[in-house]
Design a protein around this motif. Structure first.
Motif, PDB file in Angstrom:
ATOM      1  N   VAL A  74       0.825  -1.206   0.000  1.00 52.76           N
ATOM      2  CA  VAL A  74       0.000   0.000   0.000  1.00 52.76           C
ATOM      3  C   VAL A  74       0.863   1.261   0.000  1.00 52.76           C
ATOM      4  O   VAL A  74       2.039   1.235   0.377  1.00 52.76           O
ATOM      5  CB  VAL A  74      -0.945   0.008   1.219  1.00 52.76           C
ATOM      6  N   ALA A  75       0.239   2.370  -0.416  1.00 52.51           N
ATOM      7  CA  ALA A  75       0.941   3.657  -0.350  1.00 52.51           C
ATOM      8  C   ALA A  75       1.078   4.102   1.092  1.00 52.51           C
ATOM      9  O   ALA A  75       2.132   4.575   1.527  1.00 52.51           O
ATOM     10  CB  ALA A  75       0.193   4.703  -1.174  1.00 52.51           C
ATOM     11  N   HIS A  76      -0.011   3.952   1.841  1.00 54.39           N
ATOM     12  CA  HIS A  76       0.001   4.321   3.257  1.00 54.39           C
ATOM     13  C   HIS A  76      -1.003   3.452   3.997  1.00 54.39           C
ATOM     14  O   HIS A  76      -2.066   3.120   3.474  1.00 54.39           O
ATOM     15  CB  HIS A  76      -0.362   5.795   3.443  1.00 54.39           C
ATOM     16  N   LEU A  77      -0.640   3.075   5.215  1.00 51.62           N
ATOM     17  CA  LEU A  77      -1.507   2.235   6.047  1.00 51.62           C
ATOM     18  C   LEU A  77      -1.683   2.904   7.404  1.00 51.62           C
ATOM     19  O   LEU A  77      -0.706   3.245   8.077  1.00 51.62           O
ATOM     20  CB  LEU A  77      -0.891   0.848   6.231  1.00 51.62           C
ATOM     21  N   THR A  78      -2.950   3.101   7.786  1.00 55.13           N
ATOM     22  CA  THR A  78      -3.266   3.622   9.113  1.00 55.13           C
ATOM     23  C   THR A  78      -3.919   2.500   9.913  1.00 55.13           C
ATOM     24  O   THR A  78      -4.942   1.951   9.510  1.00 55.13           O
ATOM     25  CB  THR A  78      -4.219   4.824   9.038  1.00 55.13           C
ATOM     26  N   VAL A  79      -3.305   2.173  11.048  1.00 54.93           N
ATOM     27  CA  VAL A  79      -3.795   1.093  11.900  1.00 54.93           C
ATOM     28  C   VAL A  79      -4.503   1.701  13.112  1.00 54.93           C
ATOM     29  O   VAL A  79      -3.907   2.477  13.862  1.00 54.93           O
ATOM     30  CB  VAL A  79      -2.632   0.197  12.368  1.00 54.93           C
ATOM     31  N   TYR A  80      -5.771   1.347  13.296  1.00 54.82           N
ATOM     32  CA  TYR A  80      -6.544   1.834  14.432  1.00 54.82           C
ATOM     33  C   TYR A  80      -6.561   0.726  15.486  1.00 54.82           C
ATOM     34  O   TYR A  80      -7.204  -0.315  15.316  1.00 54.82           O
ATOM     35  CB  TYR A  80      -7.955   2.207  13.995  1.00 54.82           C
ATOM     36  N   GLN A  81      -5.833   0.959  16.566  1.00 51.63           N
ATOM     37  CA  GLN A  81      -5.622  -0.057  17.594  1.00 51.63           C
ATOM     38  C   GLN A  81      -6.274   0.358  18.908  1.00 51.63           C
ATOM     39  O   GLN A  81      -6.035   1.451  19.404  1.00 51.63           O
ATOM     40  CB  GLN A  81      -4.112  -0.256  17.806  1.00 51.63           C
ATOM     41  N   ARG A  82      -7.084  -0.536  19.501  1.00 53.59           N
ATOM     42  CA  ARG A  82      -7.680  -0.276  20.808  1.00 53.59           C
ATOM     43  C   ARG A  82      -6.744  -0.744  21.918  1.00 53.59           C
ATOM     44  O   ARG A  82      -6.551  -0.070  22.922  1.00 53.59           O
ATOM     45  CB  ARG A  82      -9.031  -0.968  20.921  1.00 53.59           C
TER      46      ARG A  82
END
Length: 546
Positions: A199-207
């Motif tokens: 991917v160009a950019h990956l945003t991971v949303y972690q709890r």
């Protein structure tokens, strides 16, 4: 469409549980069929098409072990088979044993009503198919009802979004896309390490951080590892060893080929314990979770020491100081092993990349989806072309409660469990005659290798129903008192551990409004198998039959 034949048994679900149950029934001469929601067999592996999907049980115990014809004629190519490898196995199983002729695909069971006078279940589906059966066997899977949080504005997002359990069959082109992924459980971890380099950019949303441990994946074509006789390195087993391995696994806590370390935590010095940790870390797979010290689940000192060892290993691999504290904080967010650890190959390597960001939604929650991305409290809107929701499942009870099951007296199982799940031996419920489930609530489930506990339950149910047939009986139901005793036993075991303090799907905490309760039996496979056998040997004590 009405089917006039009354089956001996109708099975719902064509995963490992359903297929195991079907094979048991066919060998006994029972008329039986499977209704399956998907278009082919495989259960969770039919649906889990996301990139990087693979099982966390290693060779050779993740298969139908009683079917020698199958395992003797099929060769897995990896220590931890991928989804593609597992579907190849299921196709071989189907071709060899001709299972599909007993399976009705693309059929979702909507309701099941028990006829209290005839002792027969009447089942209806979304395809208007009606069937009657003496026994109803729920093999719906412990993670079959996917959960999508009710995010505000999700319907306004103009990009694409997918649940990890509803991945398009044709796949997705993620190359050079801005991708967001919500959730870092097993599916999230596997997807992240697979797509992170594309991917160009990956945003991971972690709890909360995933406590990942090394998979130590091996391919059959890899160069053999030269080891000493006392090495902890994993080796591909020879097929001549399979039967002895299959015989052994009912005697290990988790139904794997290896068990907890034989010495107690307190009986070893700190140096000796470090050696145990290092060996299990080297072995890979679930070893650091289920092959080290059994006290990990009950002894805070043992748990803290295991966490400290894990954190030191992981923090050494993470470059950025903020990511280091998000992914492996010095102080544990929850007890080690109180959520199922994920097996990783390159998860932390991918998260080290500069094109990967992590947002801690415990401190900066998701406010809403917008047309262009996801808005959080601190970061505002982070743009995304594709959003992946790795948000898990309504586990263990969700698949059962998806069906409107009535006992013929005006009572539904949904109403019965409204104030808490109850079962007898983790396979049935009082007031619901001739109804059984496999790999569901109050059994070993996620604290065991799935085919091990599935095989134990299926064999036990089949033998019970064979006894019913031989004695000419047509109705069997668990007694309420036996159900109360078993349910209390499951809860008491849970409360005696460190597990209750952690919000997890083990106890339904991931689903808003769901009662927080023990849903898994944590006494281990040998103890569970012993409980079933004791019931059998005492003429199925706890049941009333007629």
């Amino acid at each position: 469409m009405e089917n006039d034949q009354v089956l001996d048994a109708l099975i719902i679900g064509a995963g490992f549980s359903g297929l195991n149950m079907l094979l048991n029934f066919r060998k006994l001469g029972f008329s039986s069929k499977i209704y399956e929601n998907g278009s082919y067999l495989g259960g969770t592996w039919f649906w889990n098409r996301y990139p990087g999907a693979r099982v966390d049980s290693d060779l050779p115990v993740y298969q139908l072990m009683q079917e020698k014809e199958i395992w003797n004629s099929f060769d897995f190519k990896e220590r931890f088979p991928s989804r593609q490898e597992l579907m190849r196995y299921f196709r071989h199983l189907d071709k060899t044993l001709g299972l599909s002729k007993y399976i009705i695909y693309n059929t979702f069971v909507t309701s099941a009503d028990f006829d209290d006078g005839e002792n027969i279940w009447h089942i209806k589906t979304d395809t208007d198919l009606s069937t009657s059966a003496r026994y109803l066997i729920l093999c719906t899977g412990f993670q079959s009802k996917r959960y999508t949080p009710p995010f505000k504005g999700l319907d306004t997002f103009k990009g694409e979004w997918y649940h990890s359990n509803a991945w398009p069959e044709e796949g997705l082109n993620l190359v050079k896309k801005r991708v967001a992924i919500v959730g870092t459980g097993a599916s999230g971890v596997q997807i992240i390490q697979e797509i992170g380099t594309q991917v160009a950019h990956l945003t991971v949303y972690q709890r909360s951080p995933a406590y990942c441990i090394p998979m130590r994946q091996r391919s059959f074509n890899d160069e053999p590892i030269v080891t000493s006789s006392n090495s902890s390195e994993w080796q591909f087993p020879n097929k001549i060893e399979y039967e002895s391995i299959f015989n052994k696994i009912k005697s290990t806590f988790s139904g794997f080929a290896t068990d907890f370390y034989p010495e107690k935590f307190d009986n070893l010095s700190a140096t000796e314990r470090q050696k145990v940790y290092e060996d299990s870390w080297t072995h890979g797979g679930c070893a650091f979770w289920l092959f080290a010290f059994s006290e990990l689940f009950t002894n805070q000192e043992a748990n803290d020491e295991a966490y400290a060892f894990w954190a030191e290993k992981i923090r050494a691999r993470i470059h950025h100081p903020i990511k280091k504290d998000l992914l492996a904080p010095l102080k544990p967010i929850y007890a080690w092993g109180s959520k199922r650890p994920c097996l990783e190959i390159s998860y932390y390597d991918v998260l080290n990349q500069t094109n990967v960001d992590i947002i801690d939604v415990s401190s900066s929650p998701i406010i809403e989806f917008t047309e262009n991305g996801i808005k959080t409290k601190t970061e505002g809107v982070v743009p995304a072309d594709i959003v992946i929701l790795a948000t898990g499942f309504d586990a263990l009870t969700g698949g059962i409660l998806d069906i409107n099951i009535s006992n013929g007296k005006g009572n539904s199982i949904k109403e019965k469990w409204r104030k808490g799940t109850k079962s007898y031996l983790g396979v049935c419920a009082s007031d619901f005659p001739n109804l059984f489930w496999v790999y569901g609530p109050h059994g070993p489930a996620d604290f065991s290798n799935a085919p091990t506990s599935i095989g134990i339950q299926c064999d036990w149910i089949a033998n019970l129903l064979l006894k019913m047939q031989k004695t000419g009986q047509t109705r069997i139901v668990a007694n309420e008192n036996a159900e109360e005793i078993w349910t209390k036993h499951v809860q008491d075991l849970w409360k005696s551990s460190l597990l209750p303090a952690t919000d997890s799907w083990y106890q339904g905490s991931n689903i808003p409004g769901k009662i927080k309760e023990a849903l898994c039996y944590i006494g281990g496979v040998p103890s569970y198998n012993g409980k079933l056998n004791s019931c059998r040997d005492n003429d199925y004590e706890g049941f009333t039959s007629a």
